[in-house]
Design a protein around this motif. Sequence first.
Motif, PDB file in Angstrom:
ATOM      1  N   THR A   1      14.145   5.166  -2.095  1.00 57.91           N
ATOM      2  CA  THR A   1      13.599   4.206  -1.138  1.00 57.91           C
ATOM      3  C   THR A   1      13.088   2.960  -1.839  1.00 57.91           C
ATOM      4  O   THR A   1      13.311   1.833  -1.382  1.00 57.91           O
ATOM      5  CB  THR A   1      12.460   4.855  -0.331  1.00 57.91           C
ATOM      6  OG1 THR A   1      12.951   6.013   0.350  1.00 57.91           O
ATOM      7  CG2 THR A   1      11.885   3.881   0.686  1.00 57.91           C
ATOM      8  N   ALA A   2      12.402   3.154  -2.971  1.00 56.87           N
ATOM      9  CA  ALA A   2      11.877   2.009  -3.726  1.00 56.87           C
ATOM     10  C   ALA A   2      13.007   1.104  -4.199  1.00 56.87           C
ATOM     11  O   ALA A   2      12.904  -0.127  -4.125  1.00 56.87           O
ATOM     12  CB  ALA A   2      11.056   2.504  -4.916  1.00 56.87           C
ATOM     13  N   ILE A   3      14.091   1.697  -4.672  1.00 56.06           N
ATOM     14  CA  ILE A   3      15.225   0.896  -5.137  1.00 56.06           C
ATOM     15  C   ILE A   3      15.857   0.145  -3.977  1.00 56.06           C
ATOM     16  O   ILE A   3      16.203  -1.036  -4.095  1.00 56.06           O
ATOM     17  CB  ILE A   3      16.259   1.798  -5.846  1.00 56.06           C
ATOM     18  CG1 ILE A   3      15.705   2.283  -7.186  1.00 56.06           C
ATOM     19  CG2 ILE A   3      17.581   1.059  -6.053  1.00 56.06           C
ATOM     20  CD1 ILE A   3      16.603   3.267  -7.911  1.00 56.06           C
ATOM     21  N   ALA A   4      15.991   0.809  -2.833  1.00 61.45           N
ATOM     22  CA  ALA A   4      16.588   0.155  -1.663  1.00 61.45           C
ATOM     23  C   ALA A   4      15.739  -1.026  -1.199  1.00 61.45           C
ATOM     24  O   ALA A   4      16.269  -2.105  -0.901  1.00 61.45           O
ATOM     25  CB  ALA A   4      16.753   1.168  -0.533  1.00 61.45           C
TER      26      ALA A   4
ATOM     27  N   ILE B   1       0.838  -1.198   0.000  1.00 62.82           N
ATOM     28  CA  ILE B   1       0.000   0.000   0.000  1.00 62.82           C
ATOM     29  C   ILE B   1       0.874   1.249   0.000  1.00 62.82           C
ATOM     30  O   ILE B   1       0.635   2.205  -0.763  1.00 62.82           O
ATOM     31  CB  ILE B   1      -0.951  -0.006   1.216  1.00 62.82           C
ATOM     32  CG1 ILE B   1      -2.002  -1.109   1.047  1.00 62.82           C
ATOM     33  CG2 ILE B   1      -1.628   1.350   1.386  1.00 62.82           C
ATOM     34  CD1 ILE B   1      -2.884  -1.315   2.262  1.00 62.82           C
ATOM     35  N   ALA B   2       1.909   1.259   0.814  1.00 65.79           N
ATOM     36  CA  ALA B   2       2.824   2.404   0.863  1.00 65.79           C
ATOM     37  C   ALA B   2       3.540   2.577  -0.473  1.00 65.79           C
ATOM     38  O   ALA B   2       3.717   3.711  -0.961  1.00 65.79           O
ATOM     39  CB  ALA B   2       3.842   2.212   1.988  1.00 65.79           C
ATOM     40  N   HIS B   3       3.956   1.464  -1.078  1.00 64.92           N
ATOM     41  CA  HIS B   3       4.624   1.523  -2.381  1.00 64.92           C
ATOM     42  C   HIS B   3       3.711   2.143  -3.433  1.00 64.92           C
ATOM     43  O   HIS B   3       4.128   3.026  -4.205  1.00 64.92           O
ATOM     44  CB  HIS B   3       5.046   0.120  -2.817  1.00 64.92           C
ATOM     45  CG  HIS B   3       5.505   0.047  -4.241  1.00 64.92           C
ATOM     46  ND1 HIS B   3       4.649  -0.228  -5.287  1.00 64.92           N
ATOM     47  CD2 HIS B   3       6.738   0.231  -4.805  1.00 64.92           C
ATOM     48  CE1 HIS B   3       5.324  -0.209  -6.426  1.00 64.92           C
ATOM     49  NE2 HIS B   3       6.582   0.051  -6.159  1.00 64.92           N
ATOM     50  N   HIS B   4       2.460   1.696  -3.483  1.00 64.67           N
ATOM     51  CA  HIS B   4       1.534   2.204  -4.489  1.00 64.67           C
ATOM     52  C   HIS B   4       1.206   3.680  -4.251  1.00 64.67           C
ATOM     53  O   HIS B   4       1.119   4.460  -5.209  1.00 64.67           O
ATOM     54  CB  HIS B   4       0.249   1.371  -4.484  1.00 64.67           C
ATOM     55  CG  HIS B   4       0.406   0.029  -5.133  1.00 64.67           C
ATOM     56  ND1 HIS B   4       1.617  -0.543  -5.382  1.00 64.67           N
ATOM     57  CD2 HIS B   4      -0.525  -0.857  -5.605  1.00 64.67           C
ATOM     58  CE1 HIS B   4       1.454  -1.714  -5.972  1.00 64.67           C
ATOM     59  NE2 HIS B   4       0.156  -1.928  -6.120  1.00 64.67           N
TER      60      HIS B   4
END
Length: 255
Positions: free
Chosen positions: A224-227, A113-116
């Motif tokens: 953050t997404a890449i990490a 949910i946080a990613h989206h």
Amino acid sequence: MDLLASLAAEERWLFPAFLAMYAAIYCAGQLVVFRRWAPRQRLDGASCLISLFHGTPAALAAAGAILALPAGPRSFAAPNARLQDHVLDYSVAYFTMDLLHYLAFLPGDVLFIAHHLATLFVFLTCRYLVRHGAYALLVLLVLAEVTSLMQNVWTLAGIWRDQSPAAACVYGALSPPFYALYTLVRGVAGPLFLLKMAAFYLSGQAVDVIPWWVRISWILVVGTAIAVSNLWIWNLWKELVREWKQAPSKSKKDT
């Protein structure tokens, strides 16, 4: 290319049509394609199905939208072209549909949910607020979705590997090449492009068209997404290596 040309000439707002398409695909997954699956598996299958219709088409469309422009407009601060806006809307519709899926049926899956939400923030600010910088996001979209087809097949096989020997074979065969490609894209290409993007935005070259808080937030969200992606694939590699190490001992016991 004819499809991209017709899409570039389309003046209508396509987000509602894209969202309706994803909703129809999702319902087909729930009610038809995966109707015989267990409830949780049916949810995961329907989510994978709309991802299949998003990932590879979005990567191809994003690449086409980038290559359709001359070298000059391929800038981190260039105004969005109409075709780029349509590609962004295509992805916004997908993430909106999948977000609704998680909020309705899997509200405890906080990470997804946080990613989206973070992804939608980046796409929506680019598409509707600043209307510049789509080039950077479309390159990232290509990098993010180039592994989508393999990942979704791997995921669906993983759901069924305990019940189906064939699915287990597919899962086992796909794991090493999928992990390798994912690592190359998210662990090498993604960080390198992020460094280039961050250097440009932090230099102040886009200050007149993209506010500082938007530029900083894009860098933080993408970083953050890449990490998180690299942490995820690292854990999968560890699990795979552990399975490889355990395989000889299992075969000895069987004999």
